[in-house]
Motif scaffolding. Structure first.
Motif, PDB file in Angstrom:
ATOM      1  N   ILE A  65      79.056  55.191  33.990  1.00  0.00           N
ATOM      2  CA  ILE A  65      77.721  54.647  34.185  1.00  0.00           C
ATOM      3  C   ILE A  65      76.904  55.763  34.816  1.00  0.00           C
ATOM      4  CG2 ILE A  65      76.321  52.880  35.310  1.00  0.00           C
ATOM      5  CD1 ILE A  65      78.938  51.198  35.502  1.00  0.00           C
ATOM      6  N   HIS A  66      75.829  56.139  34.150  1.00  0.00           N
ATOM      7  CA  HIS A  66      75.007  57.238  34.657  1.00  0.00           C
ATOM      8  C   HIS A  66      73.689  56.715  35.209  1.00  0.00           C
ATOM      9  CE1 HIS A  66      76.900  60.714  32.126  1.00  0.00           C
ATOM     10  NE2 HIS A  66      77.705  60.226  33.035  1.00  0.00           N
ATOM     11  N   SER A  67      73.238  57.377  36.224  1.00  0.00           N
ATOM     12  CA  SER A  67      71.878  57.114  36.689  1.00  0.00           C
ATOM     13  C   SER A  67      71.068  58.359  36.398  1.00  0.00           C
ATOM     14  CB  SER A  67      71.855  56.802  38.181  1.00  0.00           C
ATOM     15  OG  SER A  67      71.906  57.999  38.921  1.00  0.00           O
ATOM     16  N   LYS A  76      67.848  64.712  36.460  1.00  0.00           N
ATOM     17  CA  LYS A  76      69.203  64.805  37.008  1.00  0.00           C
ATOM     18  C   LYS A  76      69.976  63.554  36.646  1.00  0.00           C
ATOM     19  CE  LYS A  76      69.105  68.003  40.782  1.00  0.00           C
ATOM     20  NZ  LYS A  76      69.630  68.254  42.134  1.00  0.00           N
ATOM     21  N   MET A  77      71.217  63.786  36.236  1.00  0.00           N
ATOM     22  CA  MET A  77      72.060  62.671  35.885  1.00  0.00           C
ATOM     23  C   MET A  77      73.310  62.707  36.713  1.00  0.00           C
ATOM     24  SD  MET A  77      72.409  61.637  31.964  1.00  0.00           S
ATOM     25  CE  MET A  77      73.566  62.928  31.875  1.00  0.00           C
ATOM     26  N   ARG A  78      73.719  61.549  37.191  1.00  0.00           N
ATOM     27  CA  ARG A  78      75.002  61.551  37.892  1.00  0.00           C
ATOM     28  C   ARG A  78      75.749  60.260  37.558  1.00  0.00           C
ATOM     29  NH1 ARG A  78      74.989  58.863  43.023  1.00  0.00           N
ATOM     30  NH2 ARG A  78      73.032  57.782  43.294  1.00  0.00           N
ATOM     31  N   ASN A  98      69.344  53.751  34.304  1.00  0.00           N
ATOM     32  CA  ASN A  98      70.799  53.742  34.217  1.00  0.00           C
ATOM     33  C   ASN A  98      71.254  53.501  32.783  1.00  0.00           C
ATOM     34  OD1 ASN A  98      70.811  54.031  36.967  1.00  0.00           O
ATOM     35  ND2 ASN A  98      71.201  51.884  37.375  1.00  0.00           N
ATOM     36  N   HIS A  99      72.349  54.144  32.433  1.00  0.00           N
ATOM     37  CA  HIS A  99      72.882  53.929  31.089  1.00  0.00           C
ATOM     38  C   HIS A  99      74.392  54.111  31.085  1.00  0.00           C
ATOM     39  CE1 HIS A  99      71.782  58.172  31.517  1.00  0.00           C
ATOM     40  NE2 HIS A  99      72.863  58.426  30.791  1.00  0.00           N
ATOM     41  N   VAL A 100      74.995  53.664  30.014  1.00  0.00           N
ATOM     42  CA  VAL A 100      76.439  53.779  29.871  1.00  0.00           C
ATOM     43  C   VAL A 100      76.743  54.907  28.904  1.00  0.00           C
ATOM     44  CG1 VAL A 100      78.561  52.602  29.147  1.00  0.00           C
ATOM     45  CG2 VAL A 100      76.742  51.305  30.242  1.00  0.00           C
ATOM     46  N   MET A 101      77.657  55.803  29.295  1.00  0.00           N
ATOM     47  CA  MET A 101      78.039  56.914  28.434  1.00  0.00           C
ATOM     48  C   MET A 101      79.498  56.794  28.034  1.00  0.00           C
ATOM     49  SD  MET A 101      75.485  58.978  28.161  1.00  0.00           S
ATOM     50  CE  MET A 101      76.557  59.993  27.176  1.00  0.00           C
ATOM     51  N   LEU A 102      79.720  56.925  26.737  1.00  0.00           N
ATOM     52  CA  LEU A 102      81.087  57.047  26.250  1.00  0.00           C
ATOM     53  C   LEU A 102      81.397  58.532  26.232  1.00  0.00           C
ATOM     54  CD1 LEU A 102      80.815  54.704  23.129  1.00  0.00           C
ATOM     55  CD2 LEU A 102      81.696  54.093  25.378  1.00  0.00           C
ATOM     56  N   GLU A 146      66.211  60.214  24.441  1.00  0.00           N
ATOM     57  CA  GLU A 146      65.416  61.094  25.288  1.00  0.00           C
ATOM     58  C   GLU A 146      66.211  62.127  26.065  1.00  0.00           C
ATOM     59  OE1 GLU A 146      66.515  57.607  27.766  1.00  0.00           O
ATOM     60  OE2 GLU A 146      65.722  57.879  25.771  1.00  0.00           O
ATOM     61  N   HIS A 147      67.527  62.045  26.038  1.00  0.00           N
ATOM     62  CA  HIS A 147      68.258  63.082  26.746  1.00  0.00           C
ATOM     63  C   HIS A 147      69.612  63.385  26.119  1.00  0.00           C
ATOM     64  CE1 HIS A 147      70.183  59.646  28.483  1.00  0.00           C
ATOM     65  NE2 HIS A 147      71.057  60.403  29.075  1.00  0.00           N
ATOM     66  N   GLU A 148      70.066  64.560  26.431  1.00  0.00           N
ATOM     67  CA  GLU A 148      71.327  65.057  25.902  1.00  0.00           C
ATOM     68  C   GLU A 148      72.310  65.199  27.041  1.00  0.00           C
ATOM     69  OE1 GLU A 148      72.418  66.432  22.744  1.00  0.00           O
ATOM     70  OE2 GLU A 148      70.871  65.081  22.026  1.00  0.00           O
ATOM     71  N   HIS A 149      73.577  65.078  26.735  1.00  0.00           N
ATOM     72  CA  HIS A 149      74.603  65.311  27.740  1.00  0.00           C
ATOM     73  C   HIS A 149      75.446  66.491  27.317  1.00  0.00           C
ATOM     74  CE1 HIS A 149      73.436  61.142  28.020  1.00  0.00           C
ATOM     75  NE2 HIS A 149      73.703  61.222  29.292  1.00  0.00           N
ATOM     76  N   ARG A 150      75.214  67.582  27.966  1.00  0.00           N
ATOM     77  CA  ARG A 150      75.995  68.787  27.614  1.00  0.00           C
ATOM     78  C   ARG A 150      76.644  69.360  28.850  1.00  0.00           C
ATOM     79  NH1 ARG A 150      76.711  68.642  22.318  1.00  0.00           N
ATOM     80  NH2 ARG A 150      74.830  68.073  21.233  1.00  0.00           N
TER      81      ARG A 150
HETATM   82 CU    CU Z   1      74.112  60.060  30.802  1.00  0.00          CU
END
Ligand code: CU
Length: 150
Positions: A65-67, A76-78, A98-102, A146-150
């Motif tokens: 779970i990311h904020s 910033k994501m954590r 907040n969102h859920v990341m697989l 709207e965002h990428e996770h790298r």
């Molecule tokens: Cu995320």
């Protein structure tokens, strides 16, 4: 008669302990080839106050779970350790904050697929509940990329 009463009591107890968790609008974004992570959105309503302590999925190594917050113009994501669920309030994941990341998905997600999720909730009274839901995969276009996770 006495047995019947005991049974009724047991039945009542089980239901009183259930947190009344309702999960709505679970959906996942289709992924591009080679993309490792995917975003899931859903909303959770709990009758009792508690918190989401764990989300798991058989199609990903882990689920976080990311904020997301903006600090000095930077995003910033954590990962959150848990997600608070106030009693009777619908908590939305996936629309902005907040969102859920697989994390490390095993296969590319295509529109029409479904993503099995197991959501574990711990209530303030220490009781626990795990709900299973399937998030429907929706096509990439027109969604909140709207965002990428790298
Ligand atoms: Cu995320």
């Amino acid at each position: 008669m006495r047995r019947l009463f005991a049974l009724a009591l047991l039945f009542f107890t089980i239901h009183a302990d259930a947190g009344g968790i309702v999960v709505n609008d679970a959906s996942a974004r289709a992924t591009a080839p080679g993309q490792e992570n995917a975003t899931v959105q859903l909303s959770i309503t709990s009758k009792k106050e508690g918190r989401v302590v764990r989300i798991a999925s058989s199609i990903a190594d882990s689920v976080e779970i990311h904020s997301m917050t903006h600090v000095n113009g930077m995003m910033k994501m954590r990962a959150l350790e848990f997600l608070p669920l106030p009693a009777g309030q619908t908590v939305k994941l996936g629309s902005g904050g907040n969102h859920v990341m697989l994390i490390s998905i095993k296969n590319q997600l295509k529109a029409g697929d479904s993503v099995p999720l197991s959501i574990s909730i711990e209530f303030t009274d220490k009781s626990k509940e795990t709900v299973s839901v399937n998030a429907e995969v929706k096509s990439l276009t027109g969604s909140h990329g709207e965002h990428e996770h790298r």
